[in-house]
Design an enzyme around this catalytic site. Structure first.
Site, mmCIF file in Angstrom:
data_model
loop_
_atom_site.group_PDB
_atom_site.id
_atom_site.type_symbol
_atom_site.label_atom_id
_atom_site.label_comp_id
_atom_site.label_asym_id
_atom_site.label_seq_id
_atom_site.Cartn_x
_atom_site.Cartn_y
_atom_site.Cartn_z
ATOM 1 C CG ASN A 69 -33.940 122.233 86.549
ATOM 2 O OD1 ASN A 69 -33.102 121.391 86.857
ATOM 3 N ND2 ASN A 69 -33.711 123.530 86.693
ATOM 4 C CG ASP A 100 -39.123 120.269 86.402
ATOM 5 O OD1 ASP A 100 -38.108 120.345 87.106
ATOM 6 O OD2 ASP A 100 -39.189 119.583 85.360
ATOM 7 C CG HIS A 119 -27.808 113.324 63.098
ATOM 8 N ND1 HIS A 119 -28.680 114.358 62.835
ATOM 9 C CD2 HIS A 119 -27.148 113.693 64.220
ATOM 10 C CE1 HIS A 119 -28.547 115.292 63.755
ATOM 11 N NE2 HIS A 119 -27.627 114.916 64.607
ATOM 12 C CB SER A 141 -29.153 116.473 66.983
ATOM 13 O OG SER A 141 -28.001 117.115 66.521
ATOM 14 C CG ASP A 145 -30.676 113.976 60.084
ATOM 15 O OD1 ASP A 145 -30.900 112.902 60.679
ATOM 16 O OD2 ASP A 145 -30.020 114.910 60.577
ATOM 17 C CD GLU A 148 -36.537 116.662 83.400
ATOM 18 O OE1 GLU A 148 -37.099 117.527 84.122
ATOM 19 O OE2 GLU A 148 -36.056 115.603 83.830
#
Length: 377
Positions: free
Chosen positions: A181, A187, A165, A325, A220, A179
């Site tokens: 921050n 970081d 979705h 999500s 999904d 990743e």
């Protein structure tokens, strides 16, 4: 692809096919000589994908012959196909992945540089989520700005697992790995610094072929094939493990997920107000109970043809939220040596973190065979 298009195309493709007159839902033998179930091609993702390849003039080798050999009967003058029991629609509670697909999964997975258990409800530690992926893109409208809109999880150096979705309203431009921050270029934490994050293009978005069918939230799940391999790092970019055989790999069965506490993470909103989302700059983590209470069970039975497609987690005022999500829900094995992605954040409440409210997560184990079947070198 609509129902009539699928049926019409299949009739053209299989016009010269010969078949036995098996009844729909009965046992049969598929094109590979394996036991299967006679069903509509809409219910058999591997054969439906072959049909898609023919319609798009990009057929896989022997696609036409495989489809012809797969016809097992007719219903209302439309052909049915024999779908092997190792396919994603298998009724088996323990689907077994093919050896060729498993060969593409890394032997080192689900390992973090931390020795302590993750603590919920706060900024994640730098080394806690080396498999976390962040999806960035723009809405399909003029002058839309770039946003980080969904999460995902790295399962090998070429594939990220996420929610289907995520791509309904947003055009994916980049997948970011490593990743922690978003406000800092490099970081660091406790004198440990991570390499710069990797921004990778996507070669292919592989949505489950039955996404939104037969219910709006069904199936999904999606895979992203990266255009180039991710650079793995033993501490900062590590694929997570898949629960291919939970009892063997993790020390407990899928049924025993119930009652356990799993960890979710993401850069999504930290605000409970749906009208004023406030995205996190530092990766957030939360500890959630997998607990299918009465309300959850009732909802899953009402909304999903097979309640095992999903499960519920949360309910204690802690929650995933908008922007999370596609991110992973993670359980460790009994020895706490490896982490496994058991859920993908799919559906939540309008107001995040409501006491008693639970989020719905796509059950990764239910889709293991589909995942394996769609991996390629």
């Amino acid at each position: 692809m609509g129902r009539l298009n699928v049926a019409a195309t299949l009739m053209v493709v299989l016009v010269v096919a010969t078949c036995s007159r098996a009844q729909e839902g009965s046992g049969c033998t598929d094109a590979n000589g394996l036991a299967g179930r006679c069903t509509s091609i809409r219910n058999c993702p591997p054969l439906r994908q072959l049909l898609h390849s023919l319609r798009g003039n990009t057929p896989t080798p022997n696609a036409l012959q495989t489809l012809r050999r797969s016809v097992c009967s007719f219903a209302n003058n439309l052909p049915l196909v024999c779908c092997g029991r190792t396919s994603p629609i298998s009724t088996s509670t323990n689907p077994v992945a093919t050896s060729s697909g498993r060969d593409l999964l890394p032997s080192r997975c689900g390992v973090t540089g931390l020795t302590d258990k993750i603590i919920d409800g706060e900024d994640a530690d730098l080394l806690a989520w080396p498999w976390m992926a962040l999806l960035g893109g723009r809405a399909a409208s003029p002058n839309a700005r770039f946003v980080w809109f969904c999460g995902g999880v790295l399962i090998n150096d070429r594939y990220v697992l996420t929610a289907a979705h995520c791509f309904v309203r947003t055009i994916l431009e980049v997948v970011r790995l490593g990743e922690h921050n978003l406000d800092s270029a490099i970081d660091c934490q406790l004198n440990v610094c991570a390499p710069p994050p990797q921004d990778l293009r996507v070669e292919q978005i592989i949505e489950h072929p039955q996404y939104k069918s037969p219910c709006k939230e069904c199936n999904d799940i999606a895979l992203l094939r990266l255009a180039s391999p991710a650079t793995l790092h033993r501490l900062h970019v590590v694929p997570i493990c898949l629960p291919i055989d939970p009892l063997k790999d993790m020390g407990f069965s899928e049924e025993e997920f119930q009652g356990k506490f799993a960890y979710a993470a993401g850069f999504g909103s930290v605000s409970r107000d749906p009208e004023s989302p406030k995205l996190a700059s530092t990766l957030q983590q939360v500890l959630l109970p997998i607990d299918e209470g009465e309300r959850c069970v009732s909802r899953l039975k009402r909304d999903y043809p097979d309640p095992r497609m999903t499960f519920c987690a949360g309910g204690e005022g802690k929650d995933t939220c908008r922007g999370d999500s596609g991110g992973p829900l993670v359980l460790a094995n009994n020895m706490e040596t490896r982490r496994f992605v058991v859920g993908i954040t799919s559906l939540g409440n309008k107001v995040c973190g409501v006491q008693g409210g639970q989020g719905i997560y796509t059950n990764v184990h239910y889709y293991i065979q589909w995942i394996i079947d769609n991996l390629r070198p």
